[in-house]
Design a protein around this motif. Structure first.
Motif, short mmCIF file in Angstrom:
data_model
loop_
_atom_site.label_atom_id
_atom_site.label_comp_id
_atom_site.label_asym_id
_atom_site.label_seq_id
_atom_site.Cartn_x
_atom_site.Cartn_y
_atom_site.Cartn_z
N SER A 136 17.00 2.14 2.08
CA SER A 136 16.19 1.38 3.03
C SER A 136 14.79 1.13 2.48
CB SER A 136 16.11 2.10 4.38
OG SER A 136 17.35 2.00 5.05
N VAL A 137 14.38 -0.12 2.53
CA VAL A 137 13.10 -0.52 1.95
C VAL A 137 11.93 0.14 2.67
CG1 VAL A 137 13.05 -2.66 3.32
CG2 VAL A 137 11.66 -2.46 1.24
N ASP A 138 12.01 0.25 4.01
CA ASP A 138 10.90 0.85 4.73
C ASP A 138 10.76 2.33 4.38
OD1 ASP A 138 13.37 1.06 6.04
OD2 ASP A 138 12.45 1.45 7.99
N LEU A 139 11.87 3.05 4.29
CA LEU A 139 11.83 4.47 3.94
C LEU A 139 11.15 4.67 2.59
CD1 LEU A 139 12.52 7.46 4.12
CD2 LEU A 139 14.85 6.90 3.36
N ASN A 140 11.56 3.91 1.61
CA ASN A 140 10.98 4.09 0.27
C ASN A 140 9.53 3.62 0.20
OD1 ASN A 140 13.17 5.14 -1.69
ND2 ASN A 140 14.24 3.67 -0.40
N ALA A 141 9.18 2.63 1.01
CA ALA A 141 7.78 2.22 1.08
C ALA A 141 6.93 3.32 1.71
CB ALA A 141 7.65 0.93 1.88
N TYR A 142 7.45 3.96 2.75
CA TYR A 142 6.72 5.08 3.36
C TYR A 142 6.57 6.22 2.35
CZ TYR A 142 7.51 3.03 8.04
OH TYR A 142 7.53 2.23 9.16
N LEU A 143 7.62 6.49 1.57
CA LEU A 143 7.56 7.56 0.58
C LEU A 143 6.56 7.24 -0.53
CD1 LEU A 143 11.35 8.46 0.37
CD2 LEU A 143 9.52 9.99 1.13
N GLN A 144 6.49 5.96 -0.91
CA GLN A 144 5.51 5.55 -1.91
C GLN A 144 4.09 5.75 -1.38
OE1 GLN A 144 3.28 2.79 -1.89
NE2 GLN A 144 2.61 3.07 -4.02
N ALA A 145 3.86 5.36 -0.12
CA ALA A 145 2.54 5.55 0.48
C ALA A 145 2.23 7.04 0.63
CB ALA A 145 2.50 4.87 1.85
N GLU A 146 3.26 7.82 0.91
CA GLU A 146 3.04 9.26 1.06
C GLU A 146 2.62 9.89 -0.26
OE1 GLU A 146 4.68 12.31 4.00
OE2 GLU A 146 6.27 12.11 2.49
N LYS A 147 3.15 9.41 -1.35
CA LYS A 147 2.73 9.92 -2.66
C LYS A 147 1.24 9.65 -2.88
CE LYS A 147 7.27 9.16 -4.80
NZ LYS A 147 7.69 10.57 -4.94
N GLU A 148 0.79 8.48 -2.48
CA GLU A 148 -0.64 8.18 -2.61
C GLU A 148 -1.48 9.07 -1.69
OE1 GLU A 148 -1.07 3.99 -1.95
OE2 GLU A 148 -0.44 3.48 -3.99
N TYR A 189 1.31 12.71 -8.53
CA TYR A 189 1.67 11.86 -7.39
C TYR A 189 1.21 10.42 -7.61
CZ TYR A 189 3.40 15.64 -4.43
OH TYR A 189 4.14 16.67 -3.91
N LYS A 190 0.06 10.24 -8.25
CA LYS A 190 -0.42 8.89 -8.51
C LYS A 190 0.52 8.15 -9.47
CE LYS A 190 -5.37 9.71 -7.80
NZ LYS A 190 -6.70 9.82 -8.46
N LEU A 191 0.99 8.85 -10.48
CA LEU A 191 1.93 8.24 -11.43
C LEU A 191 3.25 7.89 -10.74
CD1 LEU A 191 1.31 10.46 -14.60
CD2 LEU A 191 0.71 8.04 -14.31
N GLU A 192 3.74 8.82 -9.93
CA GLU A 192 4.98 8.56 -9.20
C GLU A 192 4.82 7.37 -8.26
OE1 GLU A 192 6.44 11.98 -7.16
OE2 GLU A 192 6.20 13.31 -8.90
N ALA A 193 3.69 7.30 -7.58
CA ALA A 193 3.44 6.21 -6.64
C ALA A 193 3.39 4.87 -7.36
CB ALA A 193 2.13 6.46 -5.89
N SER A 194 2.73 4.85 -8.51
CA SER A 194 2.62 3.60 -9.28
C SER A 194 3.99 3.11 -9.74
CB SER A 194 1.71 3.81 -10.48
OG SER A 194 1.62 2.64 -11.26
N SER A 195 4.81 4.02 -10.23
CA SER A 195 6.14 3.66 -10.70
C SER A 195 7.02 3.18 -9.55
CB SER A 195 6.79 4.87 -11.38
OG SER A 195 8.12 4.60 -11.74
N LEU A 196 6.99 3.90 -8.43
CA LEU A 196 7.82 3.54 -7.29
C LEU A 196 7.38 2.21 -6.69
CD1 LEU A 196 10.12 4.27 -5.41
CD2 LEU A 196 8.53 5.68 -4.07
N LYS A 197 6.11 1.96 -6.71
CA LYS A 197 5.58 0.70 -6.18
C LYS A 197 6.20 -0.49 -6.90
CE LYS A 197 1.18 -1.74 -5.47
NZ LYS A 197 -0.29 -1.62 -5.55
N LYS A 198 6.28 -0.43 -8.21
CA LYS A 198 6.85 -1.52 -9.00
C LYS A 198 8.35 -1.67 -8.72
CE LYS A 198 3.46 -0.82 -12.69
NZ LYS A 198 3.25 -0.32 -14.08
N ARG A 199 9.04 -0.54 -8.59
CA ARG A 199 10.49 -0.60 -8.34
C ARG A 199 10.79 -1.25 -7.00
NH1 ARG A 199 13.78 4.76 -9.22
NH2 ARG A 199 15.44 3.21 -8.97
N ILE A 200 10.03 -0.87 -5.96
CA ILE A 200 10.28 -1.43 -4.63
C ILE A 200 10.01 -2.93 -4.62
CG2 ILE A 200 9.53 -1.41 -2.22
CD1 ILE A 200 8.97 1.60 -2.58
N ALA A 201 8.91 -3.32 -5.22
CA ALA A 201 8.55 -4.75 -5.27
C ALA A 201 9.62 -5.57 -5.97
CB ALA A 201 7.21 -4.93 -5.95
N ALA A 202 10.30 -4.97 -6.95
CA ALA A 202 11.34 -5.68 -7.70
C ALA A 202 12.72 -5.55 -7.07
CB ALA A 202 11.37 -5.16 -9.14
#
Length: 675
Positions: free
Chosen positions: A474-486, A504-517
Motif C-alpha cells: 500500500s502506497v500510503d503505508l509506505n509513505a507513512y513509513l518513509q515520513a516516520e524514518k525522517e 534513518y536519513k539514508l533509509e528515508a532518502s532511498s525509500l522516497k525514490k522507490r515510492i515515487a517510482a
C-alpha cells in the motif's frame, strides 16, 4: 487639512497602533463562547446516547441540558451518562431541584419559570426566573470522578422567604438500583463494583420507592432567605469503579462543598487557558468569528471525550466519540492524530494519549489497534498506520520536553522495525497492511480504510507465525513509513543518537525514490497500491492513498502537479465538501452506504490540504479549506462535529462529537504555514 496631512496622520496612527501591545491573552472566552455547541435534549432510552455533550477532566460520566420546551425537567440536568464498556444513561434527569414554601407548605412550580439554558466551555448553567425567586444551577467537574452542582436561590421579593430545599429523580430500570448511603444516595450497578453517589454535608430526609428506582431527598432544615439575598446549596455527583477510588476522594468532599466559589474560579481559569492557547495562532482563518467558535467547539469535543486512567487503562486517553457505543476505548491512530491537536492546548493529555497506547506494546513491538477498560476486549488482530513518531515530534516542538522524547524513542523504533519484520512479505523493503490472525477483515482494519474499493479483490499471504500480509503493497503505508524514518532521524538527533539519525536519513532518502517510482502511474497521473508478485499497479480506485505521497513530500514536482489537477477537479475530489475517500466519478461511489467509499473523513482531508501546501499550491489549499469549513452541515453552527460528511450534499454522517474530526479541524484552523 490637506490630503497630504491626512495621509501623514493616518500613517502615524498606523505606526502607533502597530506599536501597541497585543490583546490580553487572558480573554474570558468561557463567557464569550457560550452555546457554541447545542447539547440540549432529554435521553429517551437507557442505552441510546443522544443527546450527550459535556464531560471534563477525564471523568467517566457526563451530562446534557434539557430542552427549552421540556419544562417538566427544569431544575436539573439531563443524565448522567455513565461510560464504561458500554454507555448508559442513569436517568433522564437524576437530580431535579424541589423547592417548597415553608410557610404554606406548597411546592414552587419550576416549570412556570422563564428559563435560560447555557453550555459554556467547561460548565453547564440553567437560570430559572420566577416572580419572587431567581434560581441559577451551575455544573462543573472538580475531579476525574466528581461533578459539583451549585444552586443559587435569590429572593427577588421585599420580604424574607422560608424554603425547604430538596431533589427528586427516577432512574432507568435495567441493571441499576437506588439505596441510601452514609453521604446521601447511592446507585448500585448489578454488574461489577461501580457505583454512583449523590451527596452533600447537610442533614437530609431520604425516601426511596419500593422498586428502588425513584427517590426524594429533602434537606431537613428549612432555609431562610432575606429579601435581596442569595442562598447557595451544593451537591456532589461521583461515579466510581470501586470503593478504593471513593476512599481516595472521601477527604475532598467537605472542601469541595465548602469552597465552591474557588472551584468555579479555578474552572474558569483552566478553560480560559485552554481556549486562549487554542486560539493563539497567526493563521488567518482564526480572524473570522465563526472559525474561532469552531475552534472552541473542537476543544470542547476533545475534552468531553477525554477519559482518565481506569480499569486496565493506566493513562488518560481520548475516546473517538463518547456519543457512539462502538467507540468506548482508545484507538492507536486516533490517539496519534488527537495528540497533535491536543498539544496545542492540553499538552499533558497529548502525552498521555501516546502513553495510553504504548502501555500495551508487546515484545515484538506491535501496538494494539484499540484498548479498553476491560483488557479482554483489546484488539490484537491488527494495529494501525504508523503515525506515532509524527505525534511525538509535534509534542516535542510544542513543549521542548526532551525527557518525553527519550522515553518514547525506543518504543517508536521498536514499532517501526515491527512493520518490516511482520508486514513485509517478500522482504523487499516495501510493507503491506495485514493481520495477526490471517483474516482479511482485520487487515482492512489495519489500513484504517475498512471497506475501501482497493481491497475488494485482496488476498492474504502468510509471512511467519506472527503475521500475515495483504497481497498488495500500500502506497500510503509506505509513505507513512518513509515520513516516520525522517521523524525518527530528527528525534534521534535530539537525544544525541547521531549514527541512528544518519541511518534513518539514508533509509528515508532511498525509500522516497522507490515510492515515487514504484507506486506512480504515468497514464492516470496518480499513486496507487501495487500487487506484490507482479508489481502491477491496482488502479481500481483513486482515493486518499494517492495524495499521501504529496503530504509526506515524496512526489516529484511534476507528479504533484498532476495529482493536484485531479484534486481540483469538481467531478472527482473538489466536491462540495472536498476530499471524498473515493473519487466521486467511481461506479462504487456511495457515501451513504460506503464507510470508506465516498464520505469525507477529516484526517484524510487535512492531509490533502497539507499535501497541496507542501508543493506550493496555497491558493488551491485555501479554496478547498474554505469548502471544508463552510459546506459541512452544521459545522459553523451549533451542531456537533461529525465522524464524516457527505461530499455532495454536505450532510453530517455517522457518529456525533467525533474526536479526530475535531482534532483535524483544530489543526486546519491553527496551523501556521511556514512554506
Amino acid at each position: 487639512m490637506t490630503h497630504k496631512n491626512i495621509t501623514l496622520l493616518l500613517l502615524a496612527l498606523l505606526v502607533w497602533t502597530g506599536c501597541q501591545p497585543k490583546a490580553d491573552k487572558t480573554t474570558d472566552l468561557q463567557e464569550e463562547m457560550a452555546n457554541v455547541l447545542n447539547i440540549q435534549g432529554i435521553p429517551q432510552a437507557q442505552y441510546e446516547l443522544e443527546p450527550f455533550g459535556f464531560s471534563d477532566m477525564g471523568a467517566w460520566h457526563g451530562y446534557a441540558l434539557p430542552d427549552m420546551d421540556s419544562t417538566s425537567y427544569y431544575g436539573g440536568f439531563s443524565g448522567p451518562l455513565c461510560m464504561k464498556m458500554w454507555g448508559q444513561w442513569v436517568s433522564k434527569n437524576l437530580c431535579q431541584l424541589e423547592l417548597t414554601d415553608a410557610s404554606s407548605m406548597t411546592a414552587i412550580d419550576l416549570s412556570k419559570a422563564k428559563a435560560e439554558l447555557t453550555y459554556k466551555p467547561g460548565k453547564l448553567e440553567q437560570t430559572l426566573d420566577l416572580e419572587q425567586l431567581s434560581i441559577k444551577l451551575s455544573l462543573i467537574f472538580v475531579s476525574d470522578r466528581s461533578a459539583l452542582i451549585q444552586t443559587d436561590i435569590t429572593n427577588k421579593s421585599d420580604k424574607n422567604q422560608s424554603l425547604y430545599v430538596g431533589w427528586k429523580g427516577e432512574i432507568f430500570p435495567k441493571g441499576i438500583t437506588l439505596c441510601k448511603s452514609e453521604k446521601g444516595l447511592q446507585i448500585d450497578f448489578e454488574e461489577g463494583d461501580e457505583f454512583f453517589l449523590m451527596h452533600n454535608d447537610s442533614n437530609k430526609s431520604i425516601q426511596i420507592s419500593p422498586n428502588k428506582h425513584s427517590y426524594q431527598m429533602i434537606l431537613t432544615d428549612k432555609r431562610e432567605i432575606a429579601a435581596g439575598e442569595t442562598l447557595s446549596v451544593n451537591l456532589l455527583h461521583s461515579y466510581y469503579f470501586n470503593q478504593e477510588e471513593a476512599t481516595k476522594e472521601d477527604n475532598q468532599y467537605a472542601n469541595w462543598l465548602d469552597n465552591s466559589d474557588q472551584l468555579f474560579a479555578d474552572n474558569k481559569s483552566r478553560w480560559n487557558a485552554y481556549l486562549n492557547k487554542a486560539l493563539d495562532s497567526k493563521n488567518p482563518l482564526l480572524n473570522k468569528d465563526d472559525n474561532r467558535k469552531l475552534a472552541v467547539k473542537c476543544v470542547q469535543t476533545l475534552q468531553t471525550n477525554w477519559r482518565s486512567a481506569a480499569g486496565d487503562l493506566q493513562h488518560s486517553g481520548v475516546f473517538p466519540s463518547a456519543a457512539y457505543q462502538g467507540f468506548y476505548g482508545f484507538w492507536s491512530w486516533d490517539s496519534w492524530k488527537q495528540a497533535v491537536a491536543l498539544v496545542r492546548f492540553n499538552p499533558e493529555l497529548a502525552k498521555s494519549n501516546l502513553h495510553s497506547m504504548f502501555q500495551y506494546q508487546d515484545e515484538m513491538g506491535m501496538v494494539a489497534d484499540c484498548v479498553y477498560f476491560d483488557p479482554k476486549e483489546n484488539n490484537w488482530r491488527d494495529t494501525k498506520a504508523p503515525l506515532a513518531s509524527w505525534a511525538v515530534l509535534e509534542i516535542y516542538k510544542a513543549t521542548s520536553d526532551l525527557e518525553f522524547v527519550k522515553e518514547l524513542y525506543p518504543k517508536l523504533v521498536k514499532y517501526h522495525e515491527w512493520w518490516y519484520q511482520y508486514r513485509d512479505n517478500d522482504k523487499n523493503g516495501l510493507c503491506e497492511y495485514g493481520s495477526t490472525d490471517g483474516t482479511l477483515i482485520a487487515a482492512k482494519w489495519e489500513s484504517g480504510m475498512d471497506n475501501a474499493v482497493r481491497f475488494d479483490d485482496t488476498k492474504m499471504l502468510k509471512n511467519n507465525e506472527n503475521g500475515w500480509s495483504m497481497n498488495q503493497e500500500s502506497v500510503d503505508l509506505n509513505a507513512y513509513l518513509q515520513a516516520e524514518k525522517e521523524d525518527l532521524a530528527e528525534l534521534a538527533e535530539l537525544i544525541d543518537r547521531t549514527e541512528e539519525a544518519k541511518s534513518y536519513k539514508l533509509e528515508a532518502s532511498s525509500l522516497k525514490k522507490r515510492i515515487a517510482a514504484d507506486f506512480w502511474d504515468e497514464a492516470t497521473g496518480f499513486f496507487y497500491d501495487r500487487e506484490i508478485v507482479t508489481g502491477k499497479l491496482l488502479t481500481v480506485q483513486q482515493g486518499p492513498e494517492g495524495w499521501i505521497p504529496l503530504y509526506t513530500g515524496i512526489a516529484t514536482k511534476e507528479q504533484a502537479k498532476r495529482v493536484t489537477a485531479i484534486l481540483m477537479d469538481s467531478t472527482k475530489f473538489a466536491t462540495k465538501v472536498p476530499f471524498p475517500t473515493l473519487v466521486a466519478s467511481h461506479e462504487k461511489f456511495n457515501p451513504l452506504k460506503g464507510y470508506w467509499r465516498g464520505p469525507v473523513w477529516l484526517d484524510q482531508a487535512y492531509f490533502g490540504i497539507k499535501a497541496l501546501e507542501e508543493y506550493g499550491y496555497n491558493k488551491e489549499a485555501d479554496l478547498l479549506s474554505q469548502k471544508l469549513l463552510q459546506n459541512a452541515e452544521g459545522l459553523l453552527g451549533d451542531a456537533p462535529i461529525r465522524e464524516n460528511y457527505h461530499p455532495i450534499s454536505g450532510k453530517g454522517l455517522n457518529a456525533n462529537h467525533f474526536s479526530w474530526s475535531a482534532a483535524h479541524y483544530l489543526m486546519l484552523l491553527s496551523d501556521e504555514n511556514d512554506k
